[in-house]
Write a protein that holds these residues in place. Structure first.
Motif, PDB file in Angstrom:
ATOM      1  N   TYR A  32      -4.358  -7.317  58.480  1.00 61.67           N
ATOM      2  CA  TYR A  32      -3.656  -8.596  58.623  1.00 61.67           C
ATOM      3  C   TYR A  32      -4.584  -9.656  59.210  1.00 61.67           C
ATOM      4  O   TYR A  32      -4.564 -10.818  58.786  1.00 61.67           O
ATOM      5  CB  TYR A  32      -2.404  -8.448  59.477  1.00 61.67           C
ATOM      6  N   VAL A  33      -5.386  -9.270  60.189  1.00 59.76           N
ATOM      7  CA  VAL A  33      -6.346 -10.209  60.775  1.00 59.76           C
ATOM      8  C   VAL A  33      -7.297 -10.705  59.686  1.00 59.76           C
ATOM      9  O   VAL A  33      -7.534 -11.913  59.563  1.00 59.76           O
ATOM     10  CB  VAL A  33      -7.133  -9.558  61.943  1.00 59.76           C
ATOM     11  N   ASP A  59      -2.158 -13.796  61.300  1.00 61.07           N
ATOM     12  CA  ASP A  59      -2.161 -13.482  62.726  1.00 61.07           C
ATOM     13  C   ASP A  59      -0.786 -13.081  63.250  1.00 61.07           C
ATOM     14  O   ASP A  59      -0.681 -12.252  64.149  1.00 61.07           O
ATOM     15  CB  ASP A  59      -2.705 -14.660  63.542  1.00 61.07           C
ATOM     16  N   ALA A  60       0.268 -13.648  62.699  1.00 59.40           N
ATOM     17  CA  ALA A  60       1.617 -13.327  63.183  1.00 59.40           C
ATOM     18  C   ALA A  60       1.939 -11.851  62.959  1.00 59.40           C
ATOM     19  O   ALA A  60       2.426 -11.165  63.872  1.00 59.40           O
ATOM     20  CB  ALA A  60       2.656 -14.214  62.500  1.00 59.40           C
ATOM     21  N   ASP A  61       1.672 -11.345  61.758  1.00 62.41           N
ATOM     22  CA  ASP A  61       1.942  -9.935  61.494  1.00 62.41           C
ATOM     23  C   ASP A  61       0.973  -9.035  62.249  1.00 62.41           C
ATOM     24  O   ASP A  61       1.357  -7.969  62.732  1.00 62.41           O
ATOM     25  CB  ASP A  61       1.894  -9.638  59.991  1.00 62.41           C
ATOM     26  N   ALA A  62      -0.286  -9.458  62.370  1.00 62.57           N
ATOM     27  CA  ALA A  62      -1.259  -8.669  63.138  1.00 62.57           C
ATOM     28  C   ALA A  62      -0.799  -8.536  64.582  1.00 62.57           C
ATOM     29  O   ALA A  62      -0.806  -7.436  65.151  1.00 62.57           O
ATOM     30  CB  ALA A  62      -2.636  -9.329  63.079  1.00 62.57           C
ATOM     31  N   LYS A  75       3.516  -3.761  68.856  1.00 55.51           N
ATOM     32  CA  LYS A  75       4.352  -2.568  68.680  1.00 55.51           C
ATOM     33  C   LYS A  75       3.529  -1.308  68.930  1.00 55.51           C
ATOM     34  O   LYS A  75       3.982  -0.382  69.604  1.00 55.51           O
ATOM     35  CB  LYS A  75       4.975  -2.537  67.295  1.00 55.51           C
ATOM     36  N   LEU A  76       2.329  -1.278  68.390  1.00 56.55           N
ATOM     37  CA  LEU A  76       1.454  -0.127  68.585  1.00 56.55           C
ATOM     38  C   LEU A  76       1.218   0.135  70.070  1.00 56.55           C
ATOM     39  O   LEU A  76       1.367   1.264  70.549  1.00 56.55           O
ATOM     40  CB  LEU A  76       0.121  -0.361  67.865  1.00 56.55           C
ATOM     41  N   HIS A 124      -8.737  -6.080  70.263  1.00 57.87           N
ATOM     42  CA  HIS A 124      -8.425  -6.879  69.072  1.00 57.87           C
ATOM     43  C   HIS A 124      -7.224  -7.797  69.292  1.00 57.87           C
ATOM     44  O   HIS A 124      -7.217  -8.931  68.801  1.00 57.87           O
ATOM     45  CB  HIS A 124      -8.208  -5.966  67.867  1.00 57.87           C
ATOM     46  N   LEU A 125      -6.231  -7.325  70.029  1.00 60.07           N
ATOM     47  CA  LEU A 125      -5.085  -8.188  70.331  1.00 60.07           C
ATOM     48  C   LEU A 125      -5.515  -9.348  71.225  1.00 60.07           C
ATOM     49  O   LEU A 125      -5.121 -10.496  71.002  1.00 60.07           O
ATOM     50  CB  LEU A 125      -3.957  -7.393  70.991  1.00 60.07           C
TER      51      LEU A 125
END
Length: 103
Positions: free
Chosen positions: A28-29, A34-37, A43-44, A57-58
């Motif tokens: 996704y990135v 970015d929103a889905d990433a 969540k992860l 990464h976040l």
């Protein structure tokens, strides 16, 4: 079929696979989503807070979004977890990015 589609299909078979979730967020990135990433990374890390690589990464994603305060929090949490797990390399990478951001 795109990489996102492939990973999404694999996640249907094993939705709790942290490696696949991390890979999906990175795709996704790469796609500029970015929103889905962000959603997948969050969540992860909620489900598996010891998946150390996702903190970096976040936090970088938050930096790109101009949300430095959020990035700092994520780096701090990630460094704490890395230290707890004895993951020195991950700790050093996050510490370096964190210090660059705050100084």
């Amino acid at each position: 079929m795109t990489r996102i589609d492939q990973i999404t299909e694999l996640l249907k078979e094993n939705p709790s696979d942290s490696f696949l979730q991390h890979a999906l967020a990175l795709e996704y990135v790469k796609a500029g989503n970015d929103a889905d990433a962000k959603s997948v990374f969050e969540k992860l890390l909620s489900d598996n807070p010891h998946y150390v690589g996702s903190y970096y990464h976040l936090a970088k994603l938050f930096e790109r979004l101009g949300q430095d305060d959020e990035a700092i929090k994520v780096y701090e949490r990630g460094m704490d977890i890395a230290k707890e797990l004895g993951e020195q390399h991950a700790y050093s990478e996050m510490k370096s990015a964190y210090e660059y951001l705050i100084y």
